[in-house]
Write a protein that holds these residues in place. Structure first.
Motif, short mmCIF file in Angstrom:
data_model
loop_
_atom_site.label_atom_id
_atom_site.label_comp_id
_atom_site.label_asym_id
_atom_site.label_seq_id
_atom_site.Cartn_x
_atom_site.Cartn_y
_atom_site.Cartn_z
N ASP A 184 0.69 -1.27 -0.07
CA ASP A 184 -0.09 0.03 -0.25
C ASP A 184 0.59 1.26 -0.32
O ASP A 184 -0.02 2.02 0.44
N LYS A 214 -10.88 -0.03 -6.16
CA LYS A 214 -10.52 1.41 -5.22
C LYS A 214 -11.51 2.55 -6.19
O LYS A 214 -12.02 2.37 -7.47
N ASP A 224 -11.16 6.95 6.48
CA ASP A 224 -10.70 5.84 5.25
C ASP A 224 -11.95 6.03 3.83
O ASP A 224 -12.32 5.32 3.49
N ASP A 279 -9.23 5.62 -0.59
CA ASP A 279 -9.16 3.99 -0.69
C ASP A 279 -7.70 4.26 -1.58
O ASP A 279 -6.80 3.27 -1.32
N SER A 329 -5.00 4.57 5.94
CA SER A 329 -5.62 3.39 5.78
C SER A 329 -5.29 3.18 4.27
O SER A 329 -5.44 1.61 3.53
N ALA A 330 -5.34 4.53 3.62
CA ALA A 330 -5.71 3.63 2.29
C ALA A 330 -4.11 3.61 0.86
O ALA A 330 -2.69 4.03 1.22
N THR A 331 -4.18 2.64 -0.05
CA THR A 331 -3.22 2.58 -0.97
C THR A 331 -2.28 3.89 -1.35
O THR A 331 -3.03 5.33 -1.50
#
Length: 788
Positions: A188, A217, A283, A286, A313-315
């Motif tokens: 990520d 995504k 969140d 993503d 938490s996102a790539t």
């Protein structure tokens, strides 16, 4: 009765092998036409600058590329004629497969296939009827790369393609595919390093599109640090997202979109109410793509980093042309090592980026420094501090007016000699220096200023009129402005495709900044005659070309971030204008303690250019100062140990053109050399003259020698007539008339019939070629003692 395969008895060319054996094998293994690309050209051919001309080198081309889908190339096939071994071409195929990131390599001479699996390193022979199917190779590839079963659908999602739209170049495809595959495997934090001008934003769009289309995504944020970058992205590469795309600002926060573009400065601030990104849940996104991630986002204590950490938490994918590795700023520490790097040198070698010429100037004041006489005052009456002012002080602590006028005159003179309308960026020490340079350049070009007062304009953070002209400056369709003077505002994020001249009148010590500045000129625009550019250096900046860090991975050093902390009181477009480079930051302006003078202005200090040196980029990516003939002489002597060595290679070559093509790969172009040595000489004499100091004979002299030696008496009738014509053609065109059969197709031979009919007079094709080889030797028998 035993039968012998006809291929063992008949000689087949490479084209025959493809048509009779490789193509049927592929069809029998269920490869469809749309999965097979024949003659796959994957480079544009390096642009070589000889004097003031640019010449394209040869493109790189694979015989076959096989893809499961257009975005998943699986195999390369190199075809060879059946008289060569099955393994012939494997080395070239493996080299191409490594460049193209393709897993399987095959060679064939029509008798079977030789397979090399790059993932295992195993080579094996397979029969013509056992070539793998598309599904076979795809599954082998997935297994080798450990792609999870439930993620393979993401990888098979196609690129965005619209009729007439460009397809990804090979390196863009690699960057896109590696990113999608890396995400599919669960990583990520991802870093992509791609040289300026190689299409980072387009690459980002294709990554985002495939991940969004496959629903891997769903809500995506693209972050940049300049308004112009965001606006260009929305109207250009990302325009197909219209309707589901929005730009985030402090007064516009919509949550019904899927693609968001944001300016760091419009989302963050020192005050709570300025931190727009917190309006979104942690969140919410993503996937986040960060453009120019070498800048503040790589700095651990930067306010900009807060955005990335908030959406942890996102790539997150970082894009940069210049990753930073310093004590305060690290791209790799946050994103990890790059999963793919495409460098400036690779881009120039492939012909996608423009090479450059460097003109280095040394001014007397810069070389010796300037020390005022006792109690000398500047033009405003201030007593100048008694010290030796060095080049790094000029235009920062002290302004020598005559020096600056001299620089402006040198720029104007260069443009007058070449092209007064070439788009030019002049990088200055600071905003004040940029304004003065614009005035000096205007005074050097009063005739053009009279035609249009926007011929020269300062484009700096504090100049609204100048910034308003930025779009016109970078547009190939707009003539004005021609010259832009700037401090830092144009170092990044400006797609000036037609910029042909970059002037450095400032000392740049930051490698990151230097790479970004050079990147302003590296774009190619052949429609507007932009294939290379010139760098005029009035300081020591271009010494960074010799630094291993220039085109390699950054080596950690004691550098510090050259970009400013967030200042919410400045307009958004000005926030990201960098401060001075690292060496300059360490030196505070000298002040007269009584008058608090930060800069002195001095007239009447004589300024002269004491040295001017022109350097060209060679095939190894290094700057050379020798002349083209000197370069050629050196290269030839490296290739041929002595005259006998050259003569042996020349005479043993069935086609002399093969030798000439090999020399072209090393940037030796005889069309250019003939302008210097003489067009009346052929390549043989030019080589002997330059490399071995032999007096050259003209082509006409060589023809006369052949005739005086009565060489043609051994032939009679039509054959003798045709040879006489070919000798005359040699005097005009050179040795190529004796290689192959093309010369027989010229209008002059029509009265003798078709080429096959003419060849009968020589006893057939093979005998004709032998006679051509013999006459080629005879051509060079005079003037040099050439053994046959």
């Amino acid at each position: 009765m035993n039968t012998i395969n006809p291929i063992h008895k008949i000689k087949f060319s490479e084209e025959d092998v493809r048509a009779k054996y490789i193509d049927p094998s592929l069809r029998n293994s269920n490869w469809k036409d749309e999965q097979v690309i024949r003659e796959y050209v994957f480079t544009d051919g390096r642009i070589n600058v000889i004097k003031n001309k640019s010449i394209r080198g040869k493109v790189k081309k694979a015989d076959y590329v096989l893809s499961y889908k257009s975005n998943i190339p699986l195999a390369i096939i190199e075809a060879k004629k059946n008289s060569l071994p099955l393994s012939e071409g494997m080395q070239q195929g493996r080299e191409y497969a490594e460049i193209l990131d393709i897993p399987f390599v095959y060679t064939s001479n029509g008798k079977g296939f030789l397979e090399f699996d790059r993932s295992t390193g195993v080579t094996k022979e397979i029969s013509l009827d056992k070539f793998p199917t598309p599904e076979d190779l795809l599954l082998r590839y997935y297994d080798a790369e450990n792609i999870p079963l439930d993620k393979r659908e993401i990888i098979e999602e196609s690129y965005y393609y619209m009729k007439g739209a460009k397809s990804p170049r090979y390196y863009q495809r690699i960057a896109i595919n590696r990113t999608v595959e890396t995400i599919a495997k669960g990583q990520d934090r991802i870093l992509l390093v791609m040289a300026t001008g190689t299409g980072k934003t387009y690459t980002a769009f294709q990554i985002i599109y495939r991940l969004w289309k496959s629903r891997a995504k769903k809500r995506i944020l693209f972050l940049a640090d300049r308004n112009i970058l965001v606006d260009q992205t929305m109207t250009n590469d990302f325009r197909s997202f219209e309707g589901i795309m929005t730009k985030i600002s402090r007064d516009k926060i919509g949550k019904a979109y899927e693609i968001y573009l944001g300016l760091y400065q419009s989302m963050t601030g020192n005050e709570e109410w300025q931190q727009v990104y917190k309006e979104f849940g942690q969140d919410f996104f993503d996937l986040i793509v960060i453009d120019e991630c070498h800048r503040g986002s790589a700095k651990e204590n930067s306010a900009w980093r807060e955005v990335l950490e908030y959406f942890s938490s996102a790539t997150q994918i970082g894009l940069t042309a210049t990753p930073k590795e310093t004590k305060d700023v690290s791209s790799s520490h946050y994103f990890g090592e790059p999963i793919y790097t495409y460098s400036l040198k690779q881009g120039i070698d492939d012909g996608f980026l423009a090479p450059y010429k460097v003109i280095k100037y040394v001014i007397n004041n810069d070389a010796t420094g300037f020390r005022p006489y006792k109690n000398q005052r500047d033009k405003y009456g201030n007593i100048i501090t008694d010290k030796i002012f060095e080049a790094s002080d000029f235009n920062k602590n002290i302004v020598l007016s005559d020096r600056n006028k001299l620089v402006a005159k040198a720029i104007a003179d260069f443009m007058k000699e070449n092209n007064r309308y070439m788009k030019t960026i002049v990088f200055c020490k600071d905003i004040e220096h940029a304004q003065e340079m614009a005035m000096n350049l205007s005074n050097e070009n009063p005739d053009l200023i009279k035609l249009n007062d926007k011929y020269v304009i300062p484009i700096t953070g504090d100049n609204k009129e100048g910034k308003a002209q930025l779009d016109n400056f970078i547009s190939p369709r707009e003539k004005y402005p021609v010259i832009a003077t700037t401090s830092k505002l144009l170092t990044t994020g400006v797609d000036a495709k037609t910029c042909k001249l970059i002037v450095l009148d400032t000392n740049i010590a930051s490698m990151t900044e230097f790479k970004q500045i050079i990147g302003r000129g590296t774009r190619v625009d052949e429609n507007n005659d932009k294939t290379w550019f010139t760098i005029m250096d009035f300081g020591e900046s271009t010494k960074l070309f010799a630094d291993p860090n220039f085109d390699g991975d950054p080596i950690p050093d004691e550098d510090f971030d050259t970009y400013p902390p967030l200042d919410t009181d400045r307009p958004e477009d000005e926030i990201s204008e960098p401060t001075d480079d690292k060496d300059e930051d360490k030196k505070k302006p000298i002040e007269n303690k009584e008058l608090k003078i930060k800069k002195f202005y001095v007239d009447g200090v004589e300024a002269t250019i004491i040295h001017r040196q022109i350097q060209m980029l060679d095939g190894d990516g290094k700057l050379k100062t020798e002349s083209y003939t000197d370069f050629t002489r050196k290269t030839l002597k490296n290739d041929f140990a002595n005259l006998d060595d050259f003569l042996k290679k020349w005479n043993s070559a069935d086609k002399k053109n093969i030798i000439l093509q090999e020399l072209e790969k090393k940037n030796i172009y005889f069309a250019v050399l003939k302008e210097e040595v003489g067009g009346e000489f052929d390549e043989f004499d030019i080589i002997c003259h330059l490399a071995f100091d032999k007096k050259p004979l003209t082509k006409k002299e060589r023809v006369l020698g052949v005739k005086n030696r009565n060489y043609l008496k051994k032939y009679s009738g039509l054959a003798a007539e045709i040879l006489e014509i070919l000798l005359d053609r040699y005097a005009d065109e050179g040795i190529k008339v004796f290689e192959g059969f093309d010369a027989l197709k010229l209008p002059r031979f029509e009265k003798y019939g078709t080429a096959p009919k003419i060849l009968k007079n020589f006893g057939g094709k093979e005998n004709y070629l032998n006679i051509m080889k013999d006459i080629s030797h005879e051509i060079y028998a005079g003037g040099l003692n050439v053994s046959r």
